[in-house]
Write a protein that holds these residues in place. Structure first.
Motif, PDB file in Angstrom:
ATOM      1  N   THR A   1       7.692  11.505  -1.095  1.00  0.00           N
ATOM      2  CA  THR A   1       7.836  12.687  -0.250  1.00  0.00           C
ATOM      3  C   THR A   1       9.037  12.496   0.657  1.00  0.00           C
ATOM      4  O   THR A   1       9.323  11.380   1.102  1.00  0.00           O
ATOM      5  CB  THR A   1       6.582  12.923   0.609  1.00  0.00           C
ATOM      6  N   PHE A   2       9.730  13.593   0.923  1.00  0.00           N
ATOM      7  CA  PHE A   2      10.919  13.565   1.773  1.00  0.00           C
ATOM      8  C   PHE A   2      10.693  14.410   3.017  1.00  0.00           C
ATOM      9  O   PHE A   2      10.186  15.524   2.933  1.00  0.00           O
ATOM     10  CB  PHE A   2      12.142  14.086   1.013  1.00  0.00           C
ATOM     11  N   VAL A   3      11.074  13.855   4.174  1.00  0.00           N
ATOM     12  CA  VAL A   3      11.036  14.590   5.432  1.00  0.00           C
ATOM     13  C   VAL A   3      12.404  14.461   6.096  1.00  0.00           C
ATOM     14  O   VAL A   3      12.887  13.345   6.320  1.00  0.00           O
ATOM     15  CB  VAL A   3       9.950  14.042   6.390  1.00  0.00           C
ATOM     16  N   GLY A   4      13.029  15.579   6.379  1.00  0.00           N
ATOM     17  CA  GLY A   4      14.319  15.567   7.064  1.00  0.00           C
ATOM     18  C   GLY A   4      14.148  15.833   8.551  1.00  0.00           C
ATOM     19  O   GLY A   4      13.439  16.765   8.938  1.00  0.00           O
ATOM     20  N   LEU A   5      14.797  15.016   9.369  1.00  0.00           N
ATOM     21  CA  LEU A   5      14.729  15.159  10.827  1.00  0.00           C
ATOM     22  C   LEU A   5      16.115  15.457  11.384  1.00  0.00           C
ATOM     23  O   LEU A   5      17.135  15.052  10.815  1.00  0.00           O
ATOM     24  CB  LEU A   5      14.195  13.872  11.470  1.00  0.00           C
ATOM     25  N   GLU A   6      16.147  16.155  12.503  1.00  0.00           N
ATOM     26  CA  GLU A   6      17.410  16.403  13.195  1.00  0.00           C
ATOM     27  C   GLU A   6      17.804  15.128  13.926  1.00  0.00           C
ATOM     28  O   GLU A   6      17.575  14.950  15.122  1.00  0.00           O
ATOM     29  CB  GLU A   6      17.275  17.580  14.150  1.00  0.00           C
ATOM     30  N   ALA A   7      18.396  14.221  13.175  1.00  0.00           N
ATOM     31  CA  ALA A   7      18.748  12.904  13.687  1.00  0.00           C
ATOM     32  C   ALA A   7      19.941  12.383  12.899  1.00  0.00           C
ATOM     33  O   ALA A   7      20.280  12.891  11.834  1.00  0.00           O
ATOM     34  CB  ALA A   7      17.566  11.941  13.562  1.00  0.00           C
ATOM     35  N   GLU A   8      20.581  11.350  13.466  1.00  0.00           N
ATOM     36  CA  GLU A   8      21.710  10.711  12.813  1.00  0.00           C
ATOM     37  C   GLU A   8      21.206   9.545  11.961  1.00  0.00           C
ATOM     38  O   GLU A   8      20.085   9.570  11.471  1.00  0.00           O
ATOM     39  CB  GLU A   8      22.729  10.259  13.866  1.00  0.00           C
ATOM     40  N   HIS A   9      22.037   8.524  11.832  1.00  0.00           N
ATOM     41  CA  HIS A   9      21.749   7.414  10.918  1.00  0.00           C
ATOM     42  C   HIS A   9      20.526   6.602  11.325  1.00  0.00           C
ATOM     43  O   HIS A   9      19.883   5.982  10.482  1.00  0.00           O
ATOM     44  CB  HIS A   9      22.976   6.499  10.854  1.00  0.00           C
TER      45      HIS A   9
ATOM     46  N   SER B   1       0.821  -1.216   0.000  1.00  0.00           N
ATOM     47  CA  SER B   1       0.000   0.000   0.000  1.00  0.00           C
ATOM     48  C   SER B   1       0.848   1.256   0.000  1.00  0.00           C
ATOM     49  O   SER B   1       0.411   2.307  -0.473  1.00  0.00           O
ATOM     50  CB  SER B   1      -0.939   0.000   1.210  1.00  0.00           C
ATOM     51  N   SER B   2       2.064   1.170   0.542  1.00  0.00           N
ATOM     52  CA  SER B   2       3.010   2.285   0.503  1.00  0.00           C
ATOM     53  C   SER B   2       4.375   1.738   0.887  1.00  0.00           C
ATOM     54  O   SER B   2       4.520   0.559   1.244  1.00  0.00           O
ATOM     55  CB  SER B   2       2.588   3.424   1.449  1.00  0.00           C
ATOM     56  N   LEU B   3       5.379   2.593   0.806  1.00  0.00           N
ATOM     57  CA  LEU B   3       6.758   2.198   1.084  1.00  0.00           C
ATOM     58  C   LEU B   3       7.389   3.260   1.971  1.00  0.00           C
ATOM     59  O   LEU B   3       7.219   4.456   1.729  1.00  0.00           O
ATOM     60  CB  LEU B   3       7.525   2.065  -0.234  1.00  0.00           C
ATOM     61  N   VAL B   4       8.119   2.841   3.008  1.00  0.00           N
ATOM     62  CA  VAL B   4       8.794   3.761   3.919  1.00  0.00           C
ATOM     63  C   VAL B   4      10.284   3.453   3.915  1.00  0.00           C
ATOM     64  O   VAL B   4      10.687   2.293   4.101  1.00  0.00           O
ATOM     65  CB  VAL B   4       8.238   3.652   5.357  1.00  0.00           C
ATOM     66  N   LEU B   5      11.105   4.476   3.713  1.00  0.00           N
ATOM     67  CA  LEU B   5      12.551   4.314   3.685  1.00  0.00           C
ATOM     68  C   LEU B   5      13.190   5.241   4.713  1.00  0.00           C
ATOM     69  O   LEU B   5      12.864   6.430   4.772  1.00  0.00           O
ATOM     70  CB  LEU B   5      13.093   4.612   2.286  1.00  0.00           C
TER      71      LEU B   5
ATOM     72  N   LYS C   1       3.309   3.480  -8.353  1.00  0.00           N
ATOM     73  CA  LYS C   1       2.483   4.673  -8.144  1.00  0.00           C
ATOM     74  C   LYS C   1       2.062   4.892  -6.693  1.00  0.00           C
ATOM     75  O   LYS C   1       1.468   5.918  -6.375  1.00  0.00           O
ATOM     76  CB  LYS C   1       1.224   4.571  -9.013  1.00  0.00           C
ATOM     77  N   LYS C   2       2.360   3.943  -5.813  1.00  0.00           N
ATOM     78  CA  LYS C   2       1.951   4.077  -4.413  1.00  0.00           C
ATOM     79  C   LYS C   2       2.820   5.125  -3.711  1.00  0.00           C
ATOM     80  O   LYS C   2       3.908   5.461  -4.172  1.00  0.00           O
ATOM     81  CB  LYS C   2       2.076   2.728  -3.698  1.00  0.00           C
ATOM     82  N   PRO C   3       2.356   5.645  -2.567  1.00  0.00           N
ATOM     83  CA  PRO C   3       3.161   6.625  -1.826  1.00  0.00           C
ATOM     84  C   PRO C   3       4.478   6.033  -1.335  1.00  0.00           C
ATOM     85  O   PRO C   3       4.525   4.883  -0.877  1.00  0.00           O
ATOM     86  CB  PRO C   3       2.259   7.002  -0.646  1.00  0.00           C
ATOM     87  N   VAL C   4       5.529   6.816  -1.443  1.00  0.00           N
ATOM     88  CA  VAL C   4       6.845   6.451  -0.924  1.00  0.00           C
ATOM     89  C   VAL C   4       7.282   7.572   0.028  1.00  0.00           C
ATOM     90  O   VAL C   4       7.386   8.725  -0.390  1.00  0.00           O
ATOM     91  CB  VAL C   4       7.881   6.285  -2.050  1.00  0.00           C
TER      92      VAL C   4
ATOM     93  N   MET D   1       5.215   8.585   9.410  1.00  0.00           N
ATOM     94  CA  MET D   1       4.784   7.332   8.803  1.00  0.00           C
ATOM     95  C   MET D   1       3.271   7.261   8.674  1.00  0.00           C
ATOM     96  O   MET D   1       2.744   6.732   7.697  1.00  0.00           O
ATOM     97  CB  MET D   1       5.299   6.143   9.628  1.00  0.00           C
ATOM     98  N   LEU D   2       2.587   7.815   9.665  1.00  0.00           N
ATOM     99  CA  LEU D   2       1.114   7.755   9.692  1.00  0.00           C
ATOM    100  C   LEU D   2       0.445   8.903   8.959  1.00  0.00           C
ATOM    101  O   LEU D   2      -0.776   8.880   8.764  1.00  0.00           O
ATOM    102  CB  LEU D   2       0.623   7.721  11.140  1.00  0.00           C
ATOM    103  N   ALA D   3       1.218   9.905   8.561  1.00  0.00           N
ATOM    104  CA  ALA D   3       0.627  11.068   7.889  1.00  0.00           C
ATOM    105  C   ALA D   3       0.013  10.646   6.556  1.00  0.00           C
ATOM    106  O   ALA D   3       0.562   9.791   5.833  1.00  0.00           O
ATOM    107  CB  ALA D   3       1.690  12.143   7.659  1.00  0.00           C
ATOM    108  N   THR D   4      -1.111  11.233   6.229  1.00  0.00           N
ATOM    109  CA  THR D   4      -1.809  10.875   4.984  1.00  0.00           C
ATOM    110  C   THR D   4      -1.317  11.666   3.783  1.00  0.00           C
ATOM    111  O   THR D   4      -1.684  11.355   2.646  1.00  0.00           O
ATOM    112  CB  THR D   4      -3.321  11.087   5.146  1.00  0.00           C
ATOM    113  N   THR D   5      -0.532  12.700   4.016  1.00  0.00           N
ATOM    114  CA  THR D   5      -0.012  13.489   2.890  1.00  0.00           C
ATOM    115  C   THR D   5       1.492  13.564   2.951  1.00  0.00           C
ATOM    116  O   THR D   5       2.085  13.244   3.959  1.00  0.00           O
ATOM    117  CB  THR D   5      -0.565  14.924   2.926  1.00  0.00           C
TER     118      THR D   5
END
Length: 336
Positions: A310-318, A167-171, A280-283, A332-336
């Protein structure tokens, strides 16, 4: 048992490297305790590990260790990298499950609490087979692959192979194919590169030299961490990684084999880049932007190949799933 003569690693040398890893990570006192993965788990909801059922999935005559967190689907299936095991997802898996979402994490063969058979062929094709076995055995239906570090290729390729089951992909701070902006951590690159194979193997079997490598790499990882991040790394994450190598049998053979297969896997994934445009699914790429190696440019290079990324940058390391678990789960749970 000796591995192939080209590799030149005997069991004695693997054990020597395992002892070295424990010293380099300064986690020997924690690792001397009973392995929590080796006994039944019944955590309270307040525990950061959450509540999960332990399962074993058989593949090729060997057991894959699985943690199944209760909740509704689609199921998040989380894939670790080759220095790690499934415990790197404890923080976000417990949070997602507490919110009603099913999560499955597992150790690839050769790592963590999964079997580590002698003479087994550890590579990225094997890891894809492990993932397929877990998804099929648990009858998960629609899933959301989550890839971190060297778990990224399996997550992406599963999505490309089974778009109807995803349904979607998270990296999270991972990689996929060759890119001008891609750089492996220095120690990993030394082990991956065929041109430095003899050197890296010689250093891995010399306690003084290997100790220097581990400490050098760890120092670079710690540079950008805040005090709380450093504390979590040293008290929680570091022992998880070290235990891979100090437990017996060790994950060292799988680690060496996976690093040795990394370049071939990059080349194989190069040939699949054009397929990414058809997914075509959300990544969602949720990234620790302080990562010196798998950094923001690496994430953006992956994202440009997907039509709905979509890309989200966080103040975090690896390891953003450890550094900022609440933020990672929220995105991860955001719909947009």
């Amino acid at each position: 048992m000796s591995l192939d003569s080209e590799g030149g690693f005997s069991r004695r040398l693997l054990l020597q490297s395992a002892v070295l890893m424990a010293a380099a990570t300064r986690a020997s006192s924690l690792l001397a305790q009973t392995n929590p993965e080796a006994k039944p788990v019944a955590q309270s909801p307040a525990s950061s590990k959450g509540v999960f059922a332990e399962k074993h999935v058989m593949r090729a005559g060997h057991q894959i260790y699985v943690r199944d967190y209760p909740g509704r689907g689609p199921t998040y299936v989380m894939l670790h990298g080759f220095p790690d095991n499934c415990r790197i997802y404890e923080e976000i898996a417990s949070r997602l499950s507490a919110g009603g979402h099913r999560v499955v994490t597992f150790d690839f063969l050769g790592f963590g609490a999964s079997d580590k058979p002698d003479g087994f062929t550890y590579n990225f094709v094997q890891q894809m087979a492990d993932m397929n076995a877990v998804v099929d055995d648990l009858k998960l239906g629609t899933v959301i692959p989550v890839g971190h570090d060297a778990g990224g290729p399996a997550a992406v390729n599963f999505a490309l192979d089974h778009p109807d089951r995803v349904s979607s992909l998270v990296l999270l701070n991972c990689y996929y194919a060759n890119s001008p902006v891609l750089a492996f951590p220095d120690f990993i690159e030394l082990c991956c590169n065929p041109k430095t194979k003899l050197l890296s193997h010689a250093m891995m079997t010399d306690p003084k030299q290997a100790g220097y490598l581990f400490n050098f790499q760890q120092g670079l990882l710690l540079q950008n961490m805040t005090a709380p991040m450093r504390e979590r790394f040293e008290q929680v994450l570091q022992p998880i990684i070290a235990q891979n190598f100090t437990q017996q049998p060790s994950a060292m053979p799988a680690f060496l084999a996976m690093t040795g297969d990394a370049y071939a896997n990059l080349a194989a994934n190069d040939r699949r880049i054009t397929e990414m445009a058809s997914f075509k699914k959300p990544v969602k790429l949720i990234w620790g932007v302080w990562d010196k190696y798998l950094n923001k440019p690496v994430a953006l290079d992956i994202a440009k190949h997907f039509p709905n990324a979509t890309f989200v940058g966080l103040e975090a390391e690896h390891w953003p799933q450890f550094d900022a678990p609440d933020e990672v789960v929220r995105h991860m749970l955001a719909t947009t």
